[in-house]
Motif scaffolding. Structure first.
Motif, PDB file in Angstrom:
ATOM      1  N   ASN A 106      95.770  54.180  15.730  1.00 15.72           N
ATOM      2  CA  ASN A 106      96.916  55.366  14.570  1.00 15.72           C
ATOM      3  C   ASN A 106      95.217  56.434  14.287  1.00 15.72           C
ATOM      4  O   ASN A 106      95.147  57.031  13.697  1.00 15.72           O
ATOM      5  CB  ASN A 106      96.797  54.814  12.886  1.00 15.72           C
ATOM      6  CG  ASN A 106      98.212  53.844  13.269  1.00 15.72           C
ATOM      7  OD1 ASN A 106      99.303  54.165  14.295  1.00 15.72           O
ATOM      8  ND2 ASN A 106      98.891  53.198  12.341  1.00 15.72           N
ATOM      9  N   ALA A 107      93.571  55.372  14.043  1.00 15.33           N
ATOM     10  CA  ALA A 107      92.989  56.063  13.832  1.00 15.33           C
ATOM     11  C   ALA A 107      92.419  56.891  15.381  1.00 15.33           C
ATOM     12  O   ALA A 107      92.127  58.326  15.284  1.00 15.33           O
ATOM     13  CB  ALA A 107      91.754  55.358  13.225  1.00 15.33           C
ATOM     14  N   TYR A 108      92.846  55.968  16.176  1.00 16.59           N
ATOM     15  CA  TYR A 108      92.797  57.425  17.411  1.00 16.59           C
ATOM     16  C   TYR A 108      93.227  57.969  17.837  1.00 16.59           C
ATOM     17  O   TYR A 108      92.937  59.138  18.360  1.00 16.59           O
ATOM     18  CB  TYR A 108      92.982  56.329  19.091  1.00 16.59           C
ATOM     19  CG  TYR A 108      92.180  56.774  20.219  1.00 16.59           C
ATOM     20  CD1 TYR A 108      90.862  56.842  20.289  1.00 16.59           C
ATOM     21  CD2 TYR A 108      93.717  57.356  20.405  1.00 16.59           C
ATOM     22  CE1 TYR A 108      90.857  57.630  21.590  1.00 16.59           C
ATOM     23  CE2 TYR A 108      93.377  57.728  21.992  1.00 16.59           C
ATOM     24  CZ  TYR A 108      91.791  57.569  22.695  1.00 16.59           C
ATOM     25  OH  TYR A 108      91.907  58.081  23.774  1.00 16.59           O
ATOM     26  N   TYR A 151      85.710  63.057  23.112  1.00 13.34           N
ATOM     27  CA  TYR A 151      86.004  61.911  23.718  1.00 13.34           C
ATOM     28  C   TYR A 151      85.205  60.700  22.952  1.00 13.34           C
ATOM     29  O   TYR A 151      85.178  60.018  23.225  1.00 13.34           O
ATOM     30  CB  TYR A 151      85.733  62.088  25.347  1.00 13.34           C
ATOM     31  CG  TYR A 151      86.098  61.275  25.717  1.00 13.34           C
ATOM     32  CD1 TYR A 151      87.508  60.968  26.369  1.00 13.34           C
ATOM     33  CD2 TYR A 151      85.221  60.210  26.563  1.00 13.34           C
ATOM     34  CE1 TYR A 151      88.423  59.122  26.970  1.00 13.34           C
ATOM     35  CE2 TYR A 151      85.533  58.906  27.218  1.00 13.34           C
ATOM     36  CZ  TYR A 151      86.994  58.629  27.101  1.00 13.34           C
ATOM     37  OH  TYR A 151      87.250  57.537  28.361  1.00 13.34           O
ATOM     38  N   TYR A 152      83.211  61.114  23.782  1.00 13.08           N
ATOM     39  CA  TYR A 152      82.550  60.139  23.826  1.00 13.08           C
ATOM     40  C   TYR A 152      82.337  60.231  21.602  1.00 13.08           C
ATOM     41  O   TYR A 152      82.054  58.929  21.201  1.00 13.08           O
ATOM     42  CB  TYR A 152      80.877  60.226  23.754  1.00 13.08           C
ATOM     43  CG  TYR A 152      81.600  60.244  25.231  1.00 13.08           C
ATOM     44  CD1 TYR A 152      80.967  59.092  26.403  1.00 13.08           C
ATOM     45  CD2 TYR A 152      82.016  61.655  25.993  1.00 13.08           C
ATOM     46  CE1 TYR A 152      81.838  59.636  27.478  1.00 13.08           C
ATOM     47  CE2 TYR A 152      81.879  62.283  27.031  1.00 13.08           C
ATOM     48  CZ  TYR A 152      81.596  60.582  28.086  1.00 13.08           C
ATOM     49  OH  TYR A 152      81.998  61.296  29.216  1.00 13.08           O
ATOM     50  N   ILE A 185      83.082  56.366  17.331  1.00 16.66           N
ATOM     51  CA  ILE A 185      83.866  55.662  16.162  1.00 16.66           C
ATOM     52  C   ILE A 185      84.774  54.542  16.313  1.00 16.66           C
ATOM     53  O   ILE A 185      84.837  54.034  15.468  1.00 16.66           O
ATOM     54  CB  ILE A 185      84.759  56.762  15.445  1.00 16.66           C
ATOM     55  CG1 ILE A 185      84.205  58.047  15.471  1.00 16.66           C
ATOM     56  CG2 ILE A 185      85.854  56.736  14.587  1.00 16.66           C
ATOM     57  CD1 ILE A 185      85.212  59.219  14.489  1.00 16.66           C
ATOM     58  N   ILE A 186      85.831  54.445  17.633  1.00 16.77           N
ATOM     59  CA  ILE A 186      86.173  53.710  17.708  1.00 16.77           C
ATOM     60  C   ILE A 186      85.472  52.156  17.787  1.00 16.77           C
ATOM     61  O   ILE A 186      86.442  51.249  17.562  1.00 16.77           O
ATOM     62  CB  ILE A 186      87.457  53.801  18.862  1.00 16.77           C
ATOM     63  CG1 ILE A 186      88.412  55.174  18.549  1.00 16.77           C
ATOM     64  CG2 ILE A 186      88.091  52.739  18.925  1.00 16.77           C
ATOM     65  CD1 ILE A 186      89.087  54.698  17.212  1.00 16.77           C
ATOM     66  N   ASN A 187      84.465  51.938  18.707  1.00 19.30           N
ATOM     67  CA  ASN A 187      83.481  51.265  18.845  1.00 19.30           C
ATOM     68  C   ASN A 187      83.466  50.787  17.498  1.00 19.30           C
ATOM     69  O   ASN A 187      82.879  49.363  17.109  1.00 19.30           O
ATOM     70  CB  ASN A 187      82.210  51.482  20.391  1.00 19.30           C
ATOM     71  CG  ASN A 187      83.026  52.143  21.430  1.00 19.30           C
ATOM     72  OD1 ASN A 187      84.292  51.153  21.547  1.00 19.30           O
ATOM     73  ND2 ASN A 187      82.241  52.665  22.167  1.00 19.30           N
ATOM     74  N   GLY A 188      82.620  51.774  16.853  1.00 17.43           N
ATOM     75  CA  GLY A 188      82.474  50.807  15.348  1.00 17.43           C
ATOM     76  C   GLY A 188      83.057  50.442  14.112  1.00 17.43           C
ATOM     77  O   GLY A 188      83.267  49.257  14.214  1.00 17.43           O
ATOM     78  N   CYS A 189      84.566  50.641  14.617  1.00 11.81           N
ATOM     79  CA  CYS A 189      85.927  50.026  13.955  1.00 11.81           C
ATOM     80  C   CYS A 189      86.316  48.844  14.511  1.00 11.81           C
ATOM     81  O   CYS A 189      86.117  47.619  13.956  1.00 11.81           O
ATOM     82  CB  CYS A 189      86.792  51.060  13.710  1.00 11.81           C
ATOM     83  SG  CYS A 189      87.097  52.136  13.163  1.00 11.81           S
TER      84      CYS A 189
END
Length: 594
Positions: A44-46, A287-288, A293-297
C-alpha cells in the motif's frame, strides 16, 4: 513415506518440547502476522507513493501544457495580425526598382519590430517571399534554393492552415532548433508567395517552465524542440509514442539511458492548427526515493522480526533450563527421594511451583492421617446433605394442596357471609394457578393472558379501592382465543403502571387497556395510565435502554425484559414502545405479530 509421517508426528503440537512450542508460537503469533501486515503495508505504501509522485508529475505536465497553450495561442494571434495586415501585403506584393526603395518602404513599417519587442515569448518573426525585387532586410528574407527544399516551406505552400514544426537555424557554425509557427500569407492580385515563420524563444520557455525535473516537448514526429537536456534536441522522445492517437497519454516507469524514470506524456493541439505537441515530464529521483523508502520499511520489518527472535531465543534457553530442573526434582519426589537440596533461583511462577513442591514433599508423610480425616469429613458432609435434602422435601408444598387449602378458606368465608373475602381468595387462586401453570411454558392464548391481567387488577382494586380503576377495550370482532402470545407478558406492564404510574394518585387513578389489530396486520396492546408520567431525562434513559438489544443490566427491569423477550421470540420488527409526558401519564405499546 514412513519417515515423513514420523517427522510430521514429531512436529505436531502435542509432541513438541516446550522450547519448540515457544518457537512455533513466535512464528505463528509474530512472524506470520507481521509478515502479512508488513507486506500489505509495504504494497500500500508503494502504491500510495507511486500515485502521489505520479500525481505531482501529472500536475507539472498539466502546468507545462497550459503554458504552451497560452504561448502558442498568442503566437497564432500574432500571425493573424501579420497575415491580415494590408500594409504587409502591399509591401510584399510591390515591385521595387532598387534595393534602396524596398529598404525605405520596410523602414516605414515597424509593426513586426513592435511585436517582437512587446512579446518576450517570440524569438523572432521571419517572412520568406519569392518576390525577386525584395532583398534580405530585417525580418524579410528572399527564398533561396535551400529554403525551397525544406519540408516546412513545401508544406506551407501546400496548405492554407498554419502548423507548428521544428526549424533549425545555423549561427556561427552552431545549429539551434526552434519551435516555430509556419503560415502561408496570401497575397491577392500578386504572383508572389509569402510564408510567415514565428520562432518561439527557447530561453523564455525554459524560464517559464523552471522545473528541476526533466521536461521535453516534441512537435508531431519531427523531434524534440525543447528539453531540459540539451542533448535531446531534434531526437525523438525517449518514450515510444503512438502518433496515430490524437489524444495520446501515458504515465508509468520507463528506463532511459540505464536510468529509471517516472514519466508522464500528454498531447495537446495548438490553437487553430492540426499539429500535435507532445509534452513529456520525467523524474529520475522519484523511482529511487520510493525504492529507498520501501527498502527502509523492509529493514524495519526485518529488525522487528529479528530482535524479538534473539530475545526469545535467549529467554527460551533460560526458561527451559529452569523447567528441566523443576522436572528433575519432581521426578525424584515421585520416586520417594525427598532430598530437595537444589537452590531454585528467581521469583516467578516456576519458583512458586518449586516451593509448592517442597511443601508437598513435607506434607506427604502426613497424608495417611489427612486422608483418614478427609474420609470422616466426607461421610459427615454426606449425612448433612441427606438431612438438608430431607428438609427440602418436607418443606415442598404440593400445588394441589395449596389450591385445596385456598378453596377451603373461600368456602368458610362464604359460610360466614363474607362474600368479598371469598371472591378475593378465588381470584388469588386463579392467579397462582395461571402463574404456576405457565412457568416454563412458551405460549398461551391472548384470552387467558387478559383474564390473568383482569384478575390482577381486580385484586388491586380490592386493596386500594377508588385509587385504582381500569377498563379493558377489545376491538369488536377480535377473537382473543385465536391469538397466541408469550405467557406472563402483560401483567408486569400493568403492575408497573400500578406501582409507578399511579404511585402518587390518591383517587380516580385509571388504567386503560386497548387491544386491536392495525392495518399492517399487527396486534397492538396499549396500556396507559393517568399518573404523573416521566421527566424528560427519565424518559430518555428508559428509551435508551429499550433501544439497546442485548443490554446487560445489573438489576432486573421488567419492561426491558419484556421487550427483549418479544425481540428474541418474534423478531426485531416487534417489541415495546413507551410514550410519556410529565404530568400527563404514561402509555406502553406492545407490537406483536397477528
Amino acid at each position: 513415506m514412513k519417515k515423513l509421517k514420523a517427522l510430521l508426528k514429531k512436529l505436531s503440537w502435542k509432541n513438541m518440547k516446550l522450547r519448540g512450542q515457544m518457537y512455533m508460537v513466535y512464528v505463528l503469533a509474530l512472524i506470520v502476522p507481521l509478515a502479512i501486515v508488513g507486506v500489505v503495508l509495504i504494497v500500500n505504501a508503494y502504491r500510495l507513493l507511486n500515485d502521489y509522485y505520479m500525481d505531482l508529475l501529472k500536475s507539472d505536465n498539466l502546468r507545462v501544457r497550459s503554458l504552451l497553450s497560452q504561448i502558442t495561442t498568442q503566437a497564432y494571434n500574432v500571425s493573424d495580425d501579420i497575415c491580415f495586415d494590408s500594409a504587409q501585403k502591399t509591401l510584399l506584393s510591390g515591385t521595387y526598382a532598387s534595393p534602396v526603395d524596398f529598404v525605405h518602404e520596410a523602414n516605414n513599417s515597424s509593426k513586426i519590430d513592435d511585436i517582437v519587442f512587446n512579446y518576450q515569448e517570440i524569438q523572432g518573426i521571419y517572412i520568406y517571399t519569392d518576390n525577386p525585387t525584395i532583398v534580405n532586410y530585417k525580418q524579410y528574407n528572399k527564398v533561396t534554393e535551400d529554403i525551397k527544399e525544406t519540408e516546412w516551406y513545401k508544406r506551407a505552400l501546400g496548405q492554407t492552415s498554419a502548423f507548428w514544426t521544428l526549424i533549425e537555424e545555423k549561427n556561427f557554425g552552431n545549429t539551434t532548433s526552434y519551435l516555430a509557427l509556419v503560415r502561408r500569407m496570401l497575397l491577392p492580385n500578386s504572383d508572389y508567395e509569402a510564408v510567415v515563420v514565428i520562432k518561439l524563444g527557447d530561453a523564455y520557455i525554459r524560464s517559464k517552465i523552471n522545473s528541476k525535473i526533466v521536461d521535453a516537448i516534441a512537435v508531431d514526429n519531427a523531434g524534440i524542440v525543447y528539453s531540459s537536456k540539451s542533448s535531446w534536441y531534434k531526437e525523438q522522445l525517449p518514450i515510444e509514442v503512438d502518433y496515430s492517437d490524437a489524444y495520446y497519454n501515458y504515465s508509468g516507469v520507463v528506463e532511459v539511458e540505464d536510468t529509471n524514470y517516472f514519466a508522464v506524456v500528454s498531447t495537446t493541439s495548438p490553437h487553430m492548427t492540426n499539429s500535435k505537441l507532445y509534452i513529456c515530464t520525467m523524474d529520475d529521483n522519484v523511482y529511487y526515493e520510493i525504492q529507498a523508502i520501501i527498502n527502509g520499511c523492509i529493514l524495519i520489518l526485518a529488525l522487528a522480526v529479528l530482535i524479538p527472535g534473539i530475545v526469545l531465543f535467549w529467554y527460551a534457553n533460560k526458561f527451559t533450563k529452569r523447567v528441566y530442573l523443576l522436572r528433575e526434582e519432581m521426578h525424584k519426589a515421585s520416586h520417594r527421594n525427598y532430598d530437595m537440596s537444589v537452590k531454585f533461583t528467581g521469583h516467578d511462577e516456576l519458583t512458586d511451583a518449586y516451593e509448592d513442591l517442597k511443601l508437598m514433599v513435607s506434607d506427604i508423610k502426613e497424608k495417611d492421617a489427612k486422608m483418614y480425616e478427609a474420609e470422616i469429613n466426607e461421610k459427615e458432609l454426606r449425612n448433612n446433605q441427606q438431612l438438608m435434602e430431607y428438609k427440602m422435601l418436607a418443606g415442598q408444598i404440593n400445588p394441589h394442596y395449596l389450591y385445596n387449602t385456598l378453596e377451603t378458606i373461600r368456602m368458610k368465608s362464604l359460610s360466614a357471609g363474607n362474600r368479598e373475602v371469598a371472591d378475593c381468595i378465588k381470584i388469588l387462586g386463579k392467579t397462582l394457578q395461571y402463574v404456576l401453570k405457565n412457568t416454563g411454558t412458551t405460549v398461551t392464548t391472548l384470552s387467558k393472558e387478559l383474564e390473568h391481567v383482569e384478575n390482577y387488577l381486580a385484586i388491586q382494586k380490592m386493596r386500594f379501592g377508588d385509587r385504582i380503576n381500569y377498563t379493558l377495550d377489545i376491538e369488536e370482532g377480535l377473537d382473543t382465543e385465536e391469538f397466541q402470545i408469550l405467557p406472563l407478558l402483560l401483567q408486569p406492564i400493568v403492575e408497573n403502571a400500578v406501582i409507578h404510574g399511579l404511585e402518587h394518585i390518591d383517587s380516580n387513578g385509571h388504567i386503560d387497556i386497548k387491544v386491536y389489530r392495525n392495518s399492517k396486520e399487527q396486534l397492538k396492546i396499549i396500556v396507559s395510565d393517568n399518573g404523573k408520567g416521566m421527566k424528560p431525562e427519565e424518559y430518555e434513559e428508559v428509551c435508551k435502554k429499550l433501544n439497546t438489544p442485548g443490554l446487560k443490566l445489573e438489576s432486573s427491569i421488567g419492561v426491558y425484559n419484556i421487550c427483549e423477550r418479544i425481540r428474541l421470540h418474534y423478531g426485531e420488527e416487534y417489541g415495546l414502545q413507551i410514550e410519556s409526558e410529565y404530568g400527563q401519564g404514561t402509555k406502553v405499546i406492545l407490537v406483536l405479530p397477528a
